[in-house]
Design an enzyme around this catalytic site. Structure first.
Site, PDB file in Angstrom:
ATOM      1  N   HIS A 469      28.620  -7.299  -1.049  1.00 33.46           N
ATOM      2  CA  HIS A 469      27.716  -8.585  -1.045  1.00 33.46           C
ATOM      3  C   HIS A 469      26.383  -8.103  -0.400  1.00 33.46           C
ATOM      4  CE1 HIS A 469      26.597 -12.426  -1.640  1.00 33.46           C
ATOM      5  NE2 HIS A 469      27.713 -12.918  -1.228  1.00 33.46           N
ATOM      6  N   TYR A 585      28.688 -26.006   3.422  1.00 35.51           N
ATOM      7  CA  TYR A 585      27.575 -25.009   2.843  1.00 35.51           C
ATOM      8  C   TYR A 585      27.723 -24.908   1.399  1.00 35.51           C
ATOM      9  CZ  TYR A 585      25.627 -20.186   2.557  1.00 35.51           C
ATOM     10  OH  TYR A 585      25.027 -18.987   2.370  1.00 35.51           O
ATOM     11  N   THR A 598      18.918 -16.067  -0.762  1.00 34.82           N
ATOM     12  CA  THR A 598      19.596 -17.423  -0.853  1.00 34.82           C
ATOM     13  C   THR A 598      19.150 -18.307   0.410  1.00 34.82           C
ATOM     14  OG1 THR A 598      21.320 -16.398   0.693  1.00 34.82           O
ATOM     15  CG2 THR A 598      21.761 -16.463  -1.605  1.00 34.82           C
TER      16      THR A 598
END
Length: 763
Positions: A469, A585, A598
């Protein structure tokens, strides 16, 4: 199967008669073509860098401006320079007058052109700062924004390269301290009672009126200096400094189109998919892949593509790092506990799918056994980071192990040829869950979790991936996945018997079996890491729910944004599941800004909680509930747009917290904010970013999306994809050890919540 010595271009032996040198002509030819390909790529990168530096002005504008200035100076009475050219001519005393004028005119034209490039780029950047168009009603654009769109299109130029817009994108602005304060308090209001809210308000007020001002000044200073004030700290502190296992906790996965299969032959499916991935790699390297645009006009940042291939996360005792290798054209294949190095190019071009299938079949047919310690070696990447970092320094620093490890770390990516079948069977939903689990964590030792991504092909030809990630966010892999699936189905295709089309090339370089020398002590560390990883994997409750007959079409009939519809449904489902609201979230992108990644959308709003309570009370009419629902959806949409346009809450507070740590300042407010658990962590997987697959005409081709592991010990991770007009997929994760959560139960709650919202619009 060829042994490792086949890769050597030449060898020599010392004999009584002298030096005996032997050449491998095929290997030397491969080295020659690899070198040519590398230099060609360097030239392309240089050319593209030059074009991107000049963008949005085309290089031909230099010739045009210099020509116009020279002609005007030499053949007309016009003086576009207002005497500057004439004055510049005095600096060339040895030239005849006409030569001096030509040189001066060209130099002046060059100066005018540089100013033209800078002004045009600056004007485009100023225009891209405007985001008012996002807040207008769907399908309607005001006259000022129509004029704005026209100006953006005029200044953009034609045919930008992948990274063409980078220098024209605006920087991510630092929100005002008071604005973030107000939005934060509004976001936590539905989660706190009156007394708790009063205490939080006092804490936030003290922060804004005190130390917050100092931290804000430092952050503004960083925003002036850095390209993006968030991204480097986010990558470093959220991802690379984490010492816990990245398997499940950080890595995410994606899976195949489950309603359709073009081929059940493992090697054939691998041949097409690998070719498609490598073709996309070439498009990125040559920058021929076009940047993504909103409304075909507003560009998104393309920075994250740079590290998609040939990237590995390197473990460290205090922090990890990312290592990118360029000019490497091979992949590593894992099958039955063995690693193989496989060259993917020949004569400077990607091997055809049929040739790749042939090479993969060689690996599948190989009956050799793994080296000692080789089979479960990748468990090191699945366990705690510190033991892996220490083992890497101790056992993989030199010799054979260092060479083989470097081969994996420099590879374009890792291909895993699994031994198990996976499929979708409506009568046995656990099969789909097992497919998802295989992509999320596998056996905990059959994925190299540190690679940018592992491509997985099952024994019956199903495909998926597991992605690290830190280097990029899910939409980047999603775009690559969309392109590869489209190329596999619509461009490359298969023969009637399921094999790749075309012929096998004659000059293929065989796969090379990698060798290891793993000592007993290292094996013990591998086993310890495996036990850690297995404990994590065994605690994952993962459920994948395909929903057909309910998709974007239903939500459009309700005149509600699909994302808002689903997010409000999630709030209703969670309230029914837990009997309370929780901090929620939702990931939003900030790629409207340079190097943006993000931002968090806090989906549990006052308006959403008002609707949920009214829905559950049973005291309101459908009309009243519809009104409350519309208000909640509008609030959610505004929050999402705020997050996209730099007015989010959490990245700003995160960076203020980092500044406080650098300054050695303790902030009770920031510590409280950053310790709050996200019990409902959600993300929408984008579908059809490139609009390559017509899912309306071919609904069986919809991709099932992907998911991630649970973020909190007592919460849910929910990833969803709106796959066309009539299909949804939900990937829901939680922990088996938590007595209050159940992924299957929560999926049922979500489906019922969506049906209940739909019923509000039925007569």
């Amino acid at each position: 199967m060829a042994e490792a010595h086949s890769a050597v271009a030449f060898s020599f032996h010392v004999t009584p008669e002298g030096l005996d040198v032997r050449y491998n002509h095929e290997a030397l030819r491969a080295v020659w073509h690899s070198g040519l390909h590398s230099w060609k790529l360097k030239f392309i990168r240089f050319k593209n860098h030059l074009i991107n530096t000049l963008y949005p002005a085309p290089p031909t504008s230099l010739f045009l401006i210099c020509t116009v200035v020279s002609i005007a100076q030499l053949y007309t009475d016009m003086d576009l320079s207002f005497g500057l050219i004439e004055k510049a001519s005095t600096f060339f005393p040895d030239c005849v007058h006409e030569q001096c004028e030509i040189i001066s005119a060209v130099l002046f034209g060059l100066g005018v052109w540089v100013i033209y490039v800078l002004v045009r780029r600056y004007l485009l950047r100023l225009l891209l700062i405007n985001h008012s168009w996002m807040y207008e009603p769907f399908g309607r654009i005001s006259l000022p924004n129509k004029i704005w769109l026209g100006l953006v299109k005029f200044l953009q130029g034609r045919d930008p390269l992948l990274y063409g817009y980078q220098s024209a994108l605006p920087k991510l602005p630092v929100p005002s301290l008071q604005g973030t304060h107000d939005r934060y308090l509004e976001s936590v209001r539905p989660l706190l009672d009156d007394e708790e809210y009063k205490k939080m308000s006092l804490l936030a007020g003290e922060f804004v009126g005190g130390i917050g001002k100092k931290l804000q000044r430092y952050l503004i200073l960083k925003s002036w200096w850095a390209t993006n004030y968030v991204t480097d700290w986010w990558e470093q502190y959220v991802y690379l400094r984490g010492r816990s296992p990245i398997m499940v906790n950080s890595n995410y996965y994606g899976i195949d189109a489950i309603f359709h299969s073009d081929s059940t032959i493992q090697a054939a499916r691998a041949g097409n998919i690998v070719y498609a991935f490598l073709d996309f790699k070439e498009k990125i390297a040559h920058e021929t892949e076009k940047p993504l645009m909103i409304m075909k006009t507003v560009p998104l940042c393309s920075t994250q593509y740079e590290r998609m291939f040939n990237l590995t996360r390197i473990p460290g005792e205090e922090t990890d790092s990312l290592s990118l290798s360029k000019g490497v054209n091979y992949i590593v294949v894992y099958h039955k506990g063995r690693y193989f190095k496989l060259y993917t190019h020949s004569n400077g071009a990607i091997l055809a799918p049929r040739s790749l299938q042939y090479l993969f079949q060689q690996i599948l047919n190989d009956r050799s056994v793994p080296c000692k310690g080789e089979e479960k070696l990748a468990a090191l990447t699945a366990g705690e980071r510190i033991p892996w970092a220490k083992a890497r320094k101790r056992f993989f620093k030199t010799g054979l192990n260092a060479q083989s490890l470097q081969t994996i770390e420099k590879a374009s990516f890792v291909l895993c040829l699994d031994e198990e079948d996976h499929c979708y069977d409506p009568a046995h939903p656990e099969k789909l869950n097992n497919f998802a689990r295989a992509m999320l964590h596998g056996k905990c030792y059959d994925r190299w979790f540190d690679k940018s991504f592992n491509l997985v092909v099952t024994a019956n030809g199903r495909v998926g991936f597991n992605a690290e990630h830190s280097w990029a966010d899910a939409p980047i892999m999603s775009q690559q996945w969309e392109y590869s699936f489209w190329a596999d189905h619509s461009v490359l295709g298969y023969t009637e018997d399921g094999n790749c089309k075309g012929e096998v090339a004659d000059d293929l370089f065989p796969p090379i079996r990698m060798q290891w020398n793993i000592p007993e002590e290292c094996e013990q560390i591998i086993e310890a890491s495996l036990r850690t990883a297995q404990a994590i994997a065994n605690d994952v409750d993962l459920h994948l729910e395909p929903i057909q007959g309910f998709g974007k079409g239903v939500m459009k009939k309700c005149k509600i944004s699909p994302d808002a519809f689903i997010q409000i449904s999630l709030q209703l489902a969670y309230f029914r599941d837990a009997g309370k609201f929780c901090l929620t979230y939702e990931a939003s992108m900030t790629r409207l800004f340079r190097e943006g990644r993000t931002e968090t959308v806090r989906s549990c709003t006052v308006e959403a909680s008002n609707f949920v309570r009214a829905m559950e009370s049973g005291d309101h009419s459908k009309e009243e509930l519809r009104k409350l629902l519309n208000i909640a959806c509008e609030k959610h949409q505004k929050g999402y747009k705020d997050a996209m346009t730099g007015k989010g809450i959490d990245r700003h507070l995160f960076c203020l917290y980092v500044v406080s740590k650098y300054l050695g300042i303790e902030s009770p407010f920031l510590q409280k904010v950053l310790s709050e658990p996200w019990r409902l962590s959600t993300s929408q997987t984008p579908h059809s970013q490139m609009n390559l697959v017509d899912v309306a005409a071919h609904p069986e081709l919809v991709c099932a999306g992907g998911g991630f592991g649970p973020v909190s010990d007592d919460g849910y991770g929910v990833s969803y994809i709106v796959a066309g007009e009539n299909t949804l997929f939900f990937h829901i994760s939680s922990k088996i050890s938590c007595p209050t959560t159940n992924s299957k139960r929560f999926s049922e709650r979500i489906l019922q919540a969506m049906k209940d919202l739909q019923s509000l619009f039925e007569s």
